[in-house]
Design a protein around this motif. Structure first.
Motif, PDB file in Angstrom:
ATOM      1  N   GLY A 167       0.814  -1.201   0.000  1.00 57.24           N
ATOM      2  CA  GLY A 167       0.000   0.000   0.000  1.00 57.24           C
ATOM      3  C   GLY A 167       0.849   1.252   0.000  1.00 57.24           C
ATOM      4  N   PRO A 168       0.216   2.422  -0.090  1.00 60.60           N
ATOM      5  CA  PRO A 168       0.991   3.671  -0.115  1.00 60.60           C
ATOM      6  C   PRO A 168       1.602   4.016   1.226  1.00 60.60           C
ATOM      7  CG  PRO A 168      -1.356   4.133  -0.108  1.00 60.60           C
ATOM      8  CD  PRO A 168      -1.221   2.653  -0.254  1.00 60.60           C
ATOM      9  N   GLY A 169       1.048   3.493   2.329  1.00 51.09           N
ATOM     10  CA  GLY A 169       1.597   3.783   3.648  1.00 51.09           C
ATOM     11  C   GLY A 169       1.248   5.148   4.193  1.00 51.09           C
ATOM     12  N   ASP A 170       0.243   5.812   3.618  1.00 48.82           N
ATOM     13  CA  ASP A 170      -0.129   7.148   4.090  1.00 48.82           C
ATOM     14  C   ASP A 170      -1.426   7.160   4.884  1.00 48.82           C
ATOM     15  OD1 ASP A 170      -1.742   6.454   2.022  1.00 48.82           O
ATOM     16  OD2 ASP A 170      -1.379   8.220   0.789  1.00 48.82           O
ATOM     17  N   GLY A 171      -1.998   5.986   5.165  1.00 54.37           N
ATOM     18  CA  GLY A 171      -3.209   5.918   5.969  1.00 54.37           C
ATOM     19  C   GLY A 171      -4.482   6.304   5.254  1.00 54.37           C
ATOM     20  N   THR A 172      -4.486   6.370   3.937  1.00 53.81           N
ATOM     21  CA  THR A 172      -5.692   6.751   3.204  1.00 53.81           C
ATOM     22  C   THR A 172      -6.740   5.642   3.290  1.00 53.81           C
ATOM     23  OG1 THR A 172      -4.644   5.891   1.194  1.00 53.81           O
ATOM     24  CG2 THR A 172      -4.507   8.275   1.608  1.00 53.81           C
ATOM     25  N   VAL A 173      -8.009   6.040   3.377  1.00 49.76           N
ATOM     26  CA  VAL A 173      -9.141   5.125   3.484  1.00 49.76           C
ATOM     27  C   VAL A 173     -10.077   5.377   2.315  1.00 49.76           C
ATOM     28  CG1 VAL A 173     -11.089   4.355   4.891  1.00 49.76           C
ATOM     29  CG2 VAL A 173      -8.962   5.082   5.991  1.00 49.76           C
ATOM     30  N   VAL A 174     -10.550   4.324   1.688  1.00 52.96           N
ATOM     31  CA  VAL A 174     -11.495   4.431   0.588  1.00 52.96           C
ATOM     32  C   VAL A 174     -12.671   3.506   0.870  1.00 52.96           C
ATOM     33  CG1 VAL A 174     -10.402   2.608  -0.795  1.00 52.96           C
ATOM     34  CG2 VAL A 174     -11.757   4.375  -1.928  1.00 52.96           C
ATOM     35  N   GLY A 175     -13.852   3.983   0.551  1.00 54.73           N
ATOM     36  CA  GLY A 175     -15.050   3.170   0.650  1.00 54.73           C
ATOM     37  C   GLY A 175     -15.495   2.718  -0.720  1.00 54.73           C
ATOM     38  N   VAL A 176     -15.920   1.467  -0.827  1.00 49.54           N
ATOM     39  CA  VAL A 176     -16.338   0.876  -2.096  1.00 49.54           C
ATOM     40  C   VAL A 176     -17.777   0.413  -1.953  1.00 49.54           C
ATOM     41  CG1 VAL A 176     -15.866  -0.873  -3.854  1.00 49.54           C
ATOM     42  CG2 VAL A 176     -13.978   0.125  -2.553  1.00 49.54           C
ATOM     43  N   VAL A 235     -25.398  -2.737  -9.144  1.00 47.09           N
ATOM     44  CA  VAL A 235     -25.680  -3.399 -10.418  1.00 47.09           C
ATOM     45  C   VAL A 235     -25.463  -2.433 -11.573  1.00 47.09           C
ATOM     46  CG1 VAL A 235     -27.441  -4.575 -11.781  1.00 47.09           C
ATOM     47  CG2 VAL A 235     -27.294  -4.997  -9.329  1.00 47.09           C
ATOM     48  N   ALA A 236     -26.073  -1.251 -11.504  1.00 47.73           N
ATOM     49  CA  ALA A 236     -25.867  -0.263 -12.571  1.00 47.73           C
ATOM     50  C   ALA A 236     -24.429   0.233 -12.581  1.00 47.73           C
ATOM     51  CB  ALA A 236     -26.831   0.907 -12.384  1.00 47.73           C
ATOM     52  N   VAL A 237     -23.866   0.480 -11.402  1.00 46.58           N
ATOM     53  CA  VAL A 237     -22.461   0.848 -11.244  1.00 46.58           C
ATOM     54  C   VAL A 237     -21.805  -0.257 -10.431  1.00 46.58           C
ATOM     55  CG1 VAL A 237     -20.832   2.537 -10.347  1.00 46.58           C
ATOM     56  CG2 VAL A 237     -22.984   3.306 -11.357  1.00 46.58           C
ATOM     57  N   SER A 238     -20.875  -0.974 -11.031  1.00 44.24           N
ATOM     58  CA  SER A 238     -20.291  -2.145 -10.363  1.00 44.24           C
ATOM     59  C   SER A 238     -19.580  -1.769  -9.076  1.00 44.24           C
ATOM     60  CB  SER A 238     -19.328  -2.857 -11.320  1.00 44.24           C
ATOM     61  OG  SER A 238     -19.986  -3.229 -12.517  1.00 44.24           O
ATOM     62  N   ALA A 239     -18.829  -0.675  -9.083  1.00 45.87           N
ATOM     63  CA  ALA A 239     -18.097  -0.236  -7.897  1.00 45.87           C
ATOM     64  C   ALA A 239     -18.005   1.283  -7.920  1.00 45.87           C
ATOM     65  CB  ALA A 239     -16.707  -0.865  -7.832  1.00 45.87           C
ATOM     66  N   ALA A 240     -18.570   1.914  -6.886  1.00 47.44           N
ATOM     67  CA  ALA A 240     -18.463   3.365  -6.721  1.00 47.44           C
ATOM     68  C   ALA A 240     -17.519   3.640  -5.562  1.00 47.44           C
ATOM     69  CB  ALA A 240     -19.833   3.983  -6.456  1.00 47.44           C
ATOM     70  N   LEU A 241     -16.539   4.513  -5.765  1.00 46.32           N
ATOM     71  CA  LEU A 241     -15.547   4.824  -4.747  1.00 46.32           C
ATOM     72  C   LEU A 241     -15.917   6.120  -4.042  1.00 46.32           C
ATOM     73  CD1 LEU A 241     -12.251   4.014  -6.702  1.00 46.32           C
ATOM     74  CD2 LEU A 241     -13.815   2.452  -5.526  1.00 46.32           C
ATOM     75  N   SER A 242     -15.460   6.228  -2.801  1.00 50.48           N
ATOM     76  CA  SER A 242     -15.713   7.444  -2.035  1.00 50.48           C
ATOM     77  C   SER A 242     -14.986   8.645  -2.622  1.00 50.48           C
ATOM     78  CB  SER A 242     -15.301   7.233  -0.572  1.00 50.48           C
ATOM     79  OG  SER A 242     -13.937   6.846  -0.488  1.00 50.48           O
ATOM     80  N   PHE A 268      -4.561   2.755  -1.904  1.00 49.74           N
ATOM     81  CA  PHE A 268      -5.161   3.089  -0.617  1.00 49.74           C
ATOM     82  C   PHE A 268      -4.650   2.135   0.452  1.00 49.74           C
ATOM     83  CE2 PHE A 268      -8.105   4.294  -3.963  1.00 49.74           C
ATOM     84  CZ  PHE A 268      -8.351   5.620  -3.661  1.00 49.74           C
ATOM     85  N   GLU A 269      -4.509   2.652   1.658  1.00 47.52           N
ATOM     86  CA  GLU A 269      -4.000   1.843   2.762  1.00 47.52           C
ATOM     87  C   GLU A 269      -5.087   0.959   3.365  1.00 47.52           C
ATOM     88  OE1 GLU A 269      -0.950   0.357   4.969  1.00 47.52           O
ATOM     89  OE2 GLU A 269      -0.866   1.836   3.342  1.00 47.52           O
ATOM     90  N   VAL A 270      -6.303   1.482   3.502  1.00 51.15           N
ATOM     91  CA  VAL A 270      -7.422   0.742   4.078  1.00 51.15           C
ATOM     92  C   VAL A 270      -8.586   0.810   3.099  1.00 51.15           C
ATOM     93  CG1 VAL A 270      -8.991   0.509   6.039  1.00 51.15           C
ATOM     94  CG2 VAL A 270      -6.654   1.320   6.403  1.00 51.15           C
ATOM     95  N   ILE A 271      -9.247  -0.338   2.880  1.00 45.40           N
ATOM     96  CA  ILE A 271     -10.347  -0.438   1.930  1.00 45.40           C
ATOM     97  C   ILE A 271     -11.573  -0.921   2.680  1.00 45.40           C
ATOM     98  CG2 ILE A 271     -11.111  -1.465  -0.243  1.00 45.40           C
ATOM     99  CD1 ILE A 271      -8.084  -2.053  -0.761  1.00 45.40           C
ATOM    100  N   GLY A 272     -12.633  -0.132   2.656  1.00 45.45           N
ATOM    101  CA  GLY A 272     -13.875  -0.489   3.320  1.00 45.45           C
ATOM    102  C   GLY A 272     -14.917  -0.966   2.325  1.00 45.45           C
ATOM    103  N   VAL A 273     -15.536  -2.113   2.625  1.00 44.42           N
ATOM    104  CA  VAL A 273     -16.586  -2.678   1.783  1.00 44.42           C
ATOM    105  C   VAL A 273     -17.738  -3.110   2.674  1.00 44.42           C
ATOM    106  CG1 VAL A 273     -15.000  -3.461  -0.030  1.00 44.42           C
ATOM    107  CG2 VAL A 273     -15.557  -4.985   1.871  1.00 44.42           C
ATOM    108  N   GLU A 274     -18.898  -3.277   2.073  1.00 45.55           N
ATOM    109  CA  GLU A 274     -20.062  -3.749   2.813  1.00 45.55           C
ATOM    110  C   GLU A 274     -19.982  -5.263   2.994  1.00 45.55           C
ATOM    111  OE1 GLU A 274     -23.739  -0.913   1.679  1.00 45.55           O
ATOM    112  OE2 GLU A 274     -22.867  -2.025   0.005  1.00 45.55           O
ATOM    113  N   ASP A 275     -20.413  -5.728   4.144  1.00 43.60           N
ATOM    114  CA  ASP A 275     -20.438  -7.159   4.441  1.00 43.60           C
ATOM    115  C   ASP A 275     -21.744  -7.727   3.900  1.00 43.60           C
ATOM    116  OD1 ASP A 275     -19.901  -9.656   5.346  1.00 43.60           O
ATOM    117  OD2 ASP A 275     -20.161  -9.207   7.480  1.00 43.60           O
TER     118      ASP A 275
END
Length: 322
Positions: free
Chosen positions: A89-98, A102-109, A177-184
């Motif tokens: 990872g980049p090592g800068d502590g960045t967090v992204v939400g995914v 269906v219409a959009v396969s993956a939307a990022l924060s 991104f350092e941390v990746i958040g997804v829905e369970d």
């Protein structure tokens, strides 16, 4: 069967023609795998001799086994058993939400909207035409076999594009991104058939079947699985409740705020934007709260909040829009 009863593997199935075609070779020696050129290599297969194969990536040193398989299209593949190193990872502590849809396969924060490349309109029309011809073909005939092979080639093309998109997207997220958040999400339950039984038949079966195909075509499970392989310990799964109904600007939860599939407008603060991006920002916010709770302990996570952590529920308040 011992692995199945131990809970580590699924139930064993009978081998099926066209599905389970292949074999595994163990005890491979270093001299049995050679690189012929930049794009081609060769492997020594028992009772077959030297077999050339296309190098999709360099063969790692010290491989001990490989598996040769044949897919439904008739293409032969060789896969060498090797555990690749994680993507740094980049090592800068960045967090992204995914946020997966269906219409959009993956939307990022960050505001990016990613979609799985499917079949072109011409390929889709040909797929529908071949399916109609297959329905009229007589079982066991040569014409039916040729139609099935043509359908399998189109389906394999769609599957290859989805896998390639998943690999590129997961590598991009793990590297950026350092941390990746997804829905369970419980994808197995979400894609279960709604046809029911004879005594209790289901409703809207055709619409639910179309939704199931859309979810599976978006590659939800494959994307998270590859993220966990490439970024182990950096993928955080959060509770998906109210992520699509909560405003990412003020935290108000309102089911009427999502005006359409792609439009979100908060009736409390007036924030408007893409609904999938808004959900992805909520996922990123929940992920940050989970990281703070893990670092500071449970007392810091519960301080100043009631109900579920990181969630603010209140009635929408009227605002004046200029």
């Amino acid at each position: 069967m011992s692995n199945f009863f131990a809970g580590t593997h699924k139930r064993p199935t009978w081998r099926k023609q066209g599905v389970h075609e292949g074999f595994r070779q163990v005890g491979v020696k270093p001299h049995q795998v050679e690189r012929l050129s930049r794009k081609w290599g060769a492997v020594l297969v028992p009772k077959c001799g030297w077999v050339r194969f296309r190098l999709s990536r360099p063969v790692p040193e010290g491989v001990k086994s490989y598996r040769v398989t044949c897919d439904r299209v008739g293409r032969w593949h060789v896969a060498f058993a090797h555990v690749p190193s994680p993507v740094p990872g980049p090592g800068d502590g960045t967090v992204v939400g995914v946020d997966r849809g269906v219409a959009v396969s993956a939307a990022l924060s960050t505001g990016d909207l990613l979609k799985v490349p499917g079949l072109t309109p011409g390929e889709a029309r040909r797929l529908e035409l071949l399916a109609r011809r297959l329905g009229r073909a007589r079982r066991g005939s040569g014409r039916r076999a040729r139609l099935r092979a043509a359908l399998a080639r189109l389906k394999a093309r769609e599957s290859d594009r989805r896998k390639n998109w998943v690999e590129q997207t997961s590598t991009m997220l793990a590297r950026g991104f350092e941390v990746i958040g997804v829905e369970d999400l419980r994808i197995g339950g979400m894609t279960r058939s709604a046809k029911g039984t004879i005594e209790r038949p289901g409703r809207n079966v055709a619409a639910k079947a179309g939704l199931n195909r859309g979810i599976l075509a978006a590659g939800w499970g494959m994307l998270v699985e590859r993220l966990e392989h490439k970024a182990p310990g950096r993928v955080h799964k959060i509770d998906p409740a109210y992520t699509s109904q909560r405003c990412s600007a003020c935290g108000t939860t309102d089911r009427e705020a999502r005006e359409s599939q792609a439009r979100f407008r908060c009736r409390s603060c007036g924030h408007a934007g893409n609904a999938d991006v808004n959900a992805a920002r909520n996922i990123a916010h929940e992920t940050r709260l989970g990281l703070v709770a893990t670092t500071a302990g449970p007392a810091a996570a519960a301080r100043g909040r009631s109900g579920s952590p990181g969630r603010t529920n209140r009635e929408p308040q009227p605002v004046l829009l200029s």
